[in-house]
Design an enzyme around this catalytic site. Structure first.
Site, PDB file in Angstrom:
ATOM      1  N   ASP A  52       0.857  -1.362  -0.101  1.00  0.00           N
ATOM      2  CA  ASP A  52       0.053  -0.037  -0.006  1.00  0.00           C
ATOM      3  C   ASP A  52       0.924   1.217   0.089  1.00  0.00           C
ATOM      4  OD1 ASP A  52       1.072  -0.290   2.637  1.00  0.00           O
ATOM      5  OD2 ASP A  52      -1.140  -0.039   3.548  1.00  0.00           O
ATOM      6  N   SER A  53       2.136   1.029  -0.062  1.00  0.00           N
ATOM      7  CA  SER A  53       3.175   2.160  -0.243  1.00  0.00           C
ATOM      8  C   SER A  53       2.937   2.724  -1.728  1.00  0.00           C
ATOM      9  CB  SER A  53       4.540   1.768  -0.214  1.00  0.00           C
ATOM     10  OG  SER A  53       4.731   0.597  -0.677  1.00  0.00           O
ATOM     11  N   ASP A  91      -1.136  -6.017  -0.307  1.00  0.00           N
ATOM     12  CA  ASP A  91      -1.420  -5.509   0.963  1.00  0.00           C
ATOM     13  C   ASP A  91      -3.056  -5.386   1.031  1.00  0.00           C
ATOM     14  OD1 ASP A  91       0.428  -5.059   2.988  1.00  0.00           O
ATOM     15  OD2 ASP A  91       1.269  -3.156   1.905  1.00  0.00           O
ATOM     16  N   LYS A 121      -1.428  -9.595   2.761  1.00  0.00           N
ATOM     17  CA  LYS A 121      -0.898  -8.821   3.924  1.00  0.00           C
ATOM     18  C   LYS A 121      -1.632  -8.190   4.459  1.00  0.00           C
ATOM     19  CE  LYS A 121       3.024  -6.159   3.761  1.00  0.00           C
ATOM     20  NZ  LYS A 121       2.548  -5.108   4.446  1.00  0.00           N
ATOM     21  N   GLU A 123      -1.683  -5.619   8.422  1.00  0.00           N
ATOM     22  CA  GLU A 123      -0.952  -5.049   9.626  1.00  0.00           C
ATOM     23  C   GLU A 123      -1.623  -5.256  10.878  1.00  0.00           C
ATOM     24  OE1 GLU A 123      -0.119  -0.914   8.984  1.00  0.00           O
ATOM     25  OE2 GLU A 123       0.582  -1.279   7.026  1.00  0.00           O
ATOM     26  N   GLU A 190       9.199  -4.392  10.457  1.00  0.00           N
ATOM     27  CA  GLU A 190       9.304  -2.941   9.976  1.00  0.00           C
ATOM     28  C   GLU A 190      10.104  -2.266  10.924  1.00  0.00           C
ATOM     29  OE1 GLU A 190       6.578  -1.140   7.264  1.00  0.00           O
ATOM     30  OE2 GLU A 190       7.863   0.728   7.048  1.00  0.00           O
TER      31      GLU A 190
END
Ligand code: KIV
Length: 272
Positions: A52-53, A91, A121, A123, A190
């Site tokens: 999602d960057s 993501d 993925k 978080e 991270e």
């Protein structure tokens, strides 16, 4: 190496886990479009992360929060069309899984069905365990993400190193074990201290892939545009730039502009 199609060399979640068992480090990079993914895949990367960057590097947002599920699916399907060998992980964007486990499952199903990706993925630790388990019931592999979790930036207020304090470090290991027990096939860590990242990797059977987490983990991930030097305003200590494409591209574009203005382009050989 195990693969979906006998004889093919396609990376799978199982072959990624096999790399940890064999002590071979795992390589992972982000990509968001067909052309870049084609090169990354051809170079032999193990995992392509449609991160999602993309919200930052592709769309120019300050955070990862604005990117939508539809936009992630668009990026992911472009990458999937390019990837012949790599495992493609996508993501789940902010707001597409935090509601409840049903929402998380529906979002993961949309990603898998509409993009053809191989895993998702998300978080978070204990707080997303129900969602992880529910996504896994549909046969969708899940990668966890702990430490600095950019979707929670407004909760923490900074992008500094996480889990320096004892209590936070203990919670990180508890969360990591919970994600492994829930069935995650791997975990991104991270921006955490290298010693803690190594300890986490040693405590888990699943591979731990680090970004700003030192060399004691099972693999490394970087944002493609950062490691190619296409972004130049972002210089964290962990980032190694392998090229300086920002300068190379602006120089090439300046030369083109000059050639057009001075009528040096096109020449006789470049026309019909
Ligand atoms: O979105 C992303 O690029 C990521 C990596 C930094 C791991 O999550």
């Amino acid at each position: 190496m195990s693969s979906i199609v006998p004889g093919s060399k396609r990376m799978t979640t199982h072959s990624v886990q096999e790399l940890k068992r064999k002590g071979v480090k795992i390589s992972m990079l982000t990509a968001y479009d067909y052309t870049m993914a084609k090169m990354v895949d051809a170079a032999g990367i193990d995992i392509i992360l449609v991160g999602d960057s993309a919200s930052n590097v592709m769309a120019g947002h300050e955070t990862t929060l604005p990117i939508t599920l539809d936009q992630m699916i668009y990026h992911a399907s472009s990458v999937v069309r390019a990837a012949e060998r790599s495992l493609v992980v996508v993501d789940l964007p902010f707001g597409s899984y935090q509601g409840d486990s049903k929402q998380a499952l529906n979002s993961a199903i949309r990603i898998m069905k509409e993009s053809g990706a191989h895993a998702v993925k998300l978080e978070g630790g204990i707080e997303v365990i129900e969602s992880v388990k529910r996504i896994l019931t549909a046969g969708i592999p899940v990668m966890g993400h702990l430490g600095l979790t950019p979707q929670s930036i407004y909760k923490f207020g900074t992008y500094t190193v996480r889990a320096r304090k004892e209590a936070e470090a203990e919670k990180l290991i508890t969360d990591a074990l919970a994600l492994e027990n829930a069935g995650c096939f791997s975990l991104v860590l991270e921006k955490v201290p290298a010693a803690l990242a190594e300890k986490t990797s040693n405590a888990l059977n699943i591979p731990v892939i680090g970004i700003g987490a030192g060399g004691g983990v099972d693999g490394q991930v970087l944002v493609l545009h950062d490691m190619l030097g296409m972004t130049h305003e972002f210089s964290p200590r962990f980032l190694r730039r392998y090229l300086n494409l920002y300068d190379d591209i602006t120089k090439a574009v300046s030369l083109y502009i000059e050639d057009v203005k001075l009528q040096k382009f096109p020449n006789r050989d470049e026309q019909y």
